[in-house]
Scaffold this motif. Sequence first.
Motif, PDB file in Angstrom:
ATOM      1  N   ILE A   1     100.603  33.532  84.374  1.00  0.00           N
ATOM      2  CA  ILE A   1      99.588  34.566  84.563  1.00  0.00           C
ATOM      3  C   ILE A   1      98.449  34.278  83.596  1.00  0.00           C
ATOM      4  CG2 ILE A   1      99.124  37.051  84.497  1.00  0.00           C
ATOM      5  CD1 ILE A   1     102.248  37.398  84.830  1.00  0.00           C
ATOM      6  N   GLY A   2      97.244  34.128  84.119  1.00  0.00           N
ATOM      7  CA  GLY A   2      96.133  33.671  83.295  1.00  0.00           C
ATOM      8  C   GLY A   2      95.483  34.708  82.416  1.00  0.00           C
ATOM      9  N   PHE A   3      96.185  35.815  82.150  1.00  0.00           N
ATOM     10  CA  PHE A   3      95.636  36.891  81.338  1.00  0.00           C
ATOM     11  C   PHE A   3      96.720  37.447  80.429  1.00  0.00           C
ATOM     12  CE2 PHE A   3      93.163  36.566  85.185  1.00  0.00           C
ATOM     13  CZ  PHE A   3      91.853  36.690  84.749  1.00  0.00           C
ATOM     14  N   SER A   4      96.292  38.173  79.401  1.00  0.00           N
ATOM     15  CA  SER A   4      97.233  38.789  78.478  1.00  0.00           C
ATOM     16  C   SER A   4      97.923  39.979  79.129  1.00  0.00           C
ATOM     17  CB  SER A   4      96.496  39.274  77.218  1.00  0.00           C
ATOM     18  OG  SER A   4      95.874  38.204  76.562  1.00  0.00           O
ATOM     19  N   PRO A   5      99.095  40.365  78.613  1.00  0.00           N
ATOM     20  CA  PRO A   5      99.736  41.597  79.101  1.00  0.00           C
ATOM     21  C   PRO A   5      98.848  42.792  78.770  1.00  0.00           C
ATOM     22  CG  PRO A   5     101.255  40.271  77.784  1.00  0.00           C
ATOM     23  CD  PRO A   5      99.895  39.691  77.580  1.00  0.00           C
ATOM     24  N   THR A   6      98.484  43.553  79.787  1.00  0.00           N
ATOM     25  CA  THR A   6      97.548  44.662  79.577  1.00  0.00           C
ATOM     26  C   THR A   6      98.105  45.993  80.043  1.00  0.00           C
ATOM     27  OG1 THR A   6      96.555  44.301  81.755  1.00  0.00           O
ATOM     28  CG2 THR A   6      95.575  43.147  79.884  1.00  0.00           C
ATOM     29  N   GLY A   7      99.215  45.986  80.755  1.00  0.00           N
ATOM     30  CA  GLY A   7      99.709  47.220  81.329  1.00  0.00           C
ATOM     31  C   GLY A   7      99.072  47.519  82.667  1.00  0.00           C
ATOM     32  N   TYR A   8      98.068  46.764  83.064  1.00  0.00           N
ATOM     33  CA  TYR A   8      97.423  46.926  84.365  1.00  0.00           C
ATOM     34  C   TYR A   8      96.654  45.649  84.656  1.00  0.00           C
ATOM     35  CZ  TYR A   8      95.796  49.654  88.329  1.00  0.00           C
ATOM     36  OH  TYR A   8      95.590  50.110  89.602  1.00  0.00           O
ATOM     37  N   GLY A   9      96.272  45.460  85.898  1.00  0.00           N
ATOM     38  CA  GLY A   9      95.482  44.297  86.254  1.00  0.00           C
ATOM     39  C   GLY A   9      96.340  43.113  86.652  1.00  0.00           C
ATOM     40  N   TYR A  10      95.852  41.908  86.348  1.00  0.00           N
ATOM     41  CA  TYR A  10      96.512  40.683  86.808  1.00  0.00           C
ATOM     42  C   TYR A  10      97.952  40.585  86.318  1.00  0.00           C
ATOM     43  CZ  TYR A  10      92.060  38.856  88.530  1.00  0.00           C
ATOM     44  OH  TYR A  10      90.905  38.669  89.239  1.00  0.00           O
ATOM     45  N   ASP A  11      98.183  40.981  85.083  1.00  0.00           N
ATOM     46  CA  ASP A  11      99.533  40.904  84.537  1.00  0.00           C
ATOM     47  C   ASP A  11     100.487  41.803  85.319  1.00  0.00           C
ATOM     48  OD1 ASP A  11     101.410  40.072  82.294  1.00  0.00           O
ATOM     49  OD2 ASP A  11     101.494  42.250  82.119  1.00  0.00           O
ATOM     50  N   THR A  12     100.046  43.006  85.633  1.00  0.00           N
ATOM     51  CA  THR A  12     100.876  43.943  86.391  1.00  0.00           C
ATOM     52  C   THR A  12     101.184  43.399  87.775  1.00  0.00           C
ATOM     53  OG1 THR A  12      99.764  45.742  85.211  1.00  0.00           O
ATOM     54  CG2 THR A  12     101.079  46.342  87.126  1.00  0.00           C
ATOM     55  N   TYR A  13     100.172  42.874  88.438  1.00  0.00           N
ATOM     56  CA  TYR A  13     100.369  42.295  89.765  1.00  0.00           C
ATOM     57  C   TYR A  13     101.320  41.102  89.694  1.00  0.00           C
ATOM     58  CZ  TYR A  13      96.699  44.922  92.268  1.00  0.00           C
ATOM     59  OH  TYR A  13      95.957  45.902  92.876  1.00  0.00           O
ATOM     60  N   GLY A  14     101.096  40.220  88.716  1.00  0.00           N
ATOM     61  CA  GLY A  14     101.919  39.020  88.614  1.00  0.00           C
ATOM     62  C   GLY A  14     103.381  39.330  88.372  1.00  0.00           C
ATOM     63  N   ARG A  15     103.644  40.285  87.502  1.00  0.00           N
ATOM     64  CA  ARG A  15     105.039  40.642  87.197  1.00  0.00           C
ATOM     65  C   ARG A  15     105.705  41.374  88.364  1.00  0.00           C
ATOM     66  NH1 ARG A  15     106.450  39.548  81.995  1.00  0.00           N
ATOM     67  NH2 ARG A  15     104.711  38.746  80.758  1.00  0.00           N
ATOM     68  N   LEU A  16     104.931  42.153  89.101  1.00  0.00           N
ATOM     69  CA  LEU A  16     105.472  42.780  90.303  1.00  0.00           C
ATOM     70  C   LEU A  16     105.912  41.708  91.297  1.00  0.00           C
ATOM     71  CD1 LEU A  16     105.970  45.203  92.214  1.00  0.00           C
ATOM     72  CD2 LEU A  16     103.551  45.031  92.877  1.00  0.00           C
ATOM     73  N   LEU A  17     105.075  40.719  91.523  1.00  0.00           N
ATOM     74  CA  LEU A  17     105.432  39.642  92.447  1.00  0.00           C
ATOM     75  C   LEU A  17     106.636  38.863  91.943  1.00  0.00           C
ATOM     76  CD1 LEU A  17     104.778  37.985  94.986  1.00  0.00           C
ATOM     77  CD2 LEU A  17     103.239  36.597  93.573  1.00  0.00           C
TER      78      LEU A  17
END
Length: 341
Positions: A35-51
């Motif tokens: 995932i090309g972004f830091s863990p944020t609790g929302y955004g790309y990280d949230t989407y990536g971990r859901l997948l």
Amino acid sequence: MRLLALLLLAALSATAAQAQTEPVSFAGKSIKLLIGFSPTGYGYDTYGRLLARHIGKYLPGNPAIIPQNRPGAGSLNLASYMANAAPRDGSEIAIVGRGVAMEPLIGGSSAQGKFDSTKFAWLGSMNNEVSGLFIRQGAPAANLQEILAGARLQMGSTGAGGDQQVFTIALNSLLGTKLKPIAGYPGTQEIMLAIERGELDGIVGYSWGVARAGNRDDLATGRLKIVMQLGLEKHKELPTVPMLDDFVSNPQDRQVLDLIFSRQAMGRPLLAPPGVDPRVTQALRAAFAQAMRDPQLIAEGAKMDLELSFVGGADVQATVERGYKSTPEVIARAQAIAAAN
């Protein structure tokens, strides 16, 4: 000796042919979902971990999926790694920023991305993003008509090359608006706080999928208003909000619009490195599509108020390749917009 060489060649050919017909399997293996972004609790990280929690059960052999954050330069560092150093066996896939695909093209000689986006195996996108032009209550313009008439508004930006900056300059170039990007904000949330305080008048390129959840009260009360949609397709929740392309009729302007805003169609894109076996690419694409239809994934996304609108890998691939086939004139103009301050 010659007979032995021929027999060896025949054996090697048979082995290669057998390898090409054997079914793809990841049994006993693990796949990193970077995932090309830091863990944020929302955004790309949230989407990536859901997948990551669901895609493994649809891959042959049911491999373990290990999400791993690799932030840096808006995920361009990860894209460069995937292009130049990642293994080509499907053991590493990546979710990157929506602007990554067009950065090497639109960024010109100053582009941070040193790769050819058309060479990636694009696996799909978790949504077809629609962003918007948002203004606050009390801004120098009360509606879109006043903005198009030349009202001068200060719009937040993270800086040159970022979506907010590029999209703001694009509106000025394509529509003749007088929007002034104010750069230097670390991220979108800081921009939204400045709008709330009245330091800024609005933002260009703020995701509707984020706004509808994070700014629900502001939108309901009118403290924040979306006056234009920025994307290639109208959002089903915004039937009366006009699209940018409603106001662009010049053919070359429309091509520039498509090139700059095509990233909206790949809001949360997933890719594999160049050179991956086409059969592996197909297996990854199929698993991604199945995971996005999984009732559990959909239910989890709904609980987090995530917007999910899957775009298939072939469609994302076609969008990227179409952008790179733009004429030199269209590319040059898009580069000038992206480089403007």
